[in-house]
Each structure stands twice: as structure tokens, then as C-alpha cells.
Design a protein around this motif. Structure first.
Motif, short mmCIF file in Angstrom:
data_model
loop_
_atom_site.label_atom_id
_atom_site.label_comp_id
_atom_site.label_asym_id
_atom_site.label_seq_id
_atom_site.Cartn_x
_atom_site.Cartn_y
_atom_site.Cartn_z
N TRP A 2 27.71 78.53 -85.23
CA TRP A 2 28.14 79.12 -83.95
C TRP A 2 29.66 79.14 -83.88
O TRP A 2 30.24 80.10 -83.37
N GLY A 3 30.32 78.10 -84.38
CA GLY A 3 31.77 78.06 -84.38
C GLY A 3 32.38 79.14 -85.26
O GLY A 3 33.43 79.70 -84.94
N LYS A 4 31.72 79.45 -86.37
CA LYS A 4 32.20 80.51 -87.25
C LYS A 4 32.03 81.87 -86.60
O LYS A 4 32.87 82.75 -86.78
N ASP A 5 30.96 82.05 -85.86
CA ASP A 5 30.68 83.32 -85.20
C ASP A 5 31.77 83.63 -84.17
O ASP A 5 32.34 84.71 -84.16
N GLY A 6 32.05 82.67 -83.30
CA GLY A 6 33.15 82.82 -82.36
C GLY A 6 32.89 83.74 -81.18
O GLY A 6 33.78 83.94 -80.36
N SER A 7 31.69 84.32 -81.06
CA SER A 7 31.41 85.22 -79.95
C SER A 7 31.15 84.44 -78.67
O SER A 7 30.97 83.22 -78.70
N GLU A 8 31.12 85.16 -77.55
CA GLU A 8 30.83 84.51 -76.27
C GLU A 8 29.41 83.95 -76.25
O GLU A 8 29.16 82.90 -75.68
N ALA A 9 28.48 84.66 -76.90
CA ALA A 9 27.10 84.18 -76.96
C ALA A 9 27.02 82.88 -77.75
O ALA A 9 26.33 81.94 -77.35
N ALA A 10 27.74 82.83 -78.87
CA ALA A 10 27.76 81.61 -79.69
C ALA A 10 28.41 80.47 -78.92
O ALA A 10 27.97 79.32 -79.00
N ARG A 11 29.46 80.77 -78.16
CA ARG A 11 30.14 79.75 -77.37
C ARG A 11 29.20 79.20 -76.29
O ARG A 11 29.19 78.00 -76.01
N GLY A 12 28.39 80.06 -75.71
CA GLY A 12 27.42 79.62 -74.71
C GLY A 12 26.35 78.72 -75.31
O GLY A 12 25.97 77.72 -74.72
N LYS A 13 25.87 79.07 -76.51
CA LYS A 13 24.88 78.23 -77.19
C LYS A 13 25.47 76.86 -77.52
O LYS A 13 24.84 75.83 -77.33
N ALA A 14 26.70 76.87 -78.03
CA ALA A 14 27.35 75.62 -78.39
C ALA A 14 27.61 74.75 -77.16
O ALA A 14 27.47 73.53 -77.22
N SER A 15 27.98 75.37 -76.04
CA SER A 15 28.24 74.58 -74.83
C SER A 15 26.96 73.96 -74.30
O SER A 15 27.00 72.95 -73.60
N GLY A 16 25.81 74.53 -74.64
CA GLY A 16 24.54 73.93 -74.26
C GLY A 16 24.23 72.67 -75.07
O GLY A 16 23.49 71.81 -74.61
N TRP A 17 24.80 72.57 -76.26
CA TRP A 17 24.57 71.40 -77.11
C TRP A 17 25.64 70.33 -76.93
O TRP A 17 25.33 69.15 -76.90
N LEU A 18 26.89 70.77 -76.84
CA LEU A 18 27.99 69.81 -76.82
C LEU A 18 28.24 69.29 -75.41
O LEU A 18 28.11 70.03 -74.45
N ARG A 19 28.63 68.04 -75.31
CA ARG A 19 28.79 67.40 -74.01
C ARG A 19 30.22 67.44 -73.50
O ARG A 19 30.43 67.40 -72.30
N THR A 20 31.20 67.49 -74.38
CA THR A 20 32.59 67.41 -73.93
C THR A 20 33.33 68.71 -74.23
O THR A 20 33.11 69.34 -75.26
N PRO A 21 34.24 69.11 -73.34
CA PRO A 21 35.05 70.30 -73.60
C PRO A 21 35.94 70.12 -74.83
O PRO A 21 36.24 71.09 -75.54
N GLU A 22 36.35 68.88 -75.11
CA GLU A 22 37.17 68.59 -76.28
C GLU A 22 36.45 69.00 -77.57
O GLU A 22 37.03 69.63 -78.46
N ALA A 23 35.17 68.65 -77.66
CA ALA A 23 34.38 69.00 -78.85
C ALA A 23 34.18 70.51 -78.95
O ALA A 23 34.26 71.09 -80.04
#
Length: 138
Positions: free
Chosen positions: A61-82
Motif C-alpha cells: 500500500w505504501g508503494k502504491d501511494g494512492s488515496e485508496a491505498a492510504r485509506g486501507k493503510a490508515s485502517g490498519w495503522l494506529r498512529t499518524p507517525e507510522a
């Protein structure tokens, strides 16, 4: 005579790790968050092997960099720093790599219960931290 019907065994993916499904999900979210922030963590060997699957998915998802990938990643990650580090540092680092972003290295068993322990790390973490073969990033 009636034939006895037997159910076929169902193959379940993943380890249970002695936890309920919701507890496993929370555990993996916490572990992947810590792995992104620190790039190398020590945990039990079964947890590290299971974390590999999640950690590699998050890097894609980080390699993709799209808004959709960012949304998926924010569903998994707990901190904005990560989340920020995933898209700003780790995604570009692995942009040319097709897979295999993590390494699991066994280490000495844990004192007390003799549980098998391991380090799980993202490849290139020494260079990012200013270790051998790398310089301190700005």
C-alpha cells in the motif's frame, strides 16, 4: 445401509496464537505499527512469521501511494507517525523491489518460558538508522 457422510477438513490460513480473532487482529495492528516506527522489533517466532504477511501487505500500500491505498493503510495503522513514515520513507525505499520486504532472524529463546524468539525487520533498516553501510538521513 446408509452411507456415513463425512465432512472434509477445512484448511484455515494463519496461526491462531492462542487468541480470539479480534485479539489477533489488534495484536497484528500493534505489531505492524511498531515495526514501521522502529523498523526492527523482537517478538516470538510464530508472531514474527505471521506478522510478515501483514507487514508486506502494508508496504505494498505504501508503494502504491494512492488515496485508496492510504485509506486501507490508515485502517490498519494506529498512529499518524507510522502512516506518514509508511508513505514518505518505506514506500519509496521499496519502490523497485517486487516483494520480500521483511526478514525474520531467530535469536536466543526467552528466559522464563523458553519461547522461541526472533527479530523481524524491514530490509535496509541499518542504512536508514545510520548503521554500517549507510549514513544518517537528514
Amino acid at each position: 445401509p446408509r452411507a456415513i457422510a463425512r465432512a472434509m477438513a477445512v484448511i484455515r490460513l494463519g496461526r491462531r496464537l492462542g487468541r480470539t480473532a479480534s485479539h489477533r487482529w489488534a495484536l497484528m495492528r500493534n505489531l505492524v505499527d511498531s515495526l514501521i516506527v522502529h523498523e526492527r522489533i523482537k517478538t516470538t517466532l510464530p508472531k514474527a512469521k505471521e506478522l510478515r504477511r501483514v507487514a508486506d501487505r502494508v508496504i505494498r500500500w505504501g508503494k502504491d501511494g494512492s488515496e485508496a491505498a492510504r485509506g486501507k493503510a490508515s485502517g490498519w495503522l494506529r498512529t499518524p507517525e507510522a502512516l506518514d513514515k509508511l508513505f514518505a520513507v518505506l514506500g519509496p525505499r521499496f519502490a523497485d523491489r517486487p516483494g520480500g520486504y521483511t526478514r525474520v532472524q531467530r535469536t536466543a529463546p526467552r528466559l522464563g518460558d523458553n519461547a522461541p524468539m526472533a527479530f523481524i525487520e524491514y530490509l535496509g533498516w541499518q542504512q536508514a538508522k545510520g548503521g554500517p553501510g549507510g549514513e544518517v538521513p537528514p
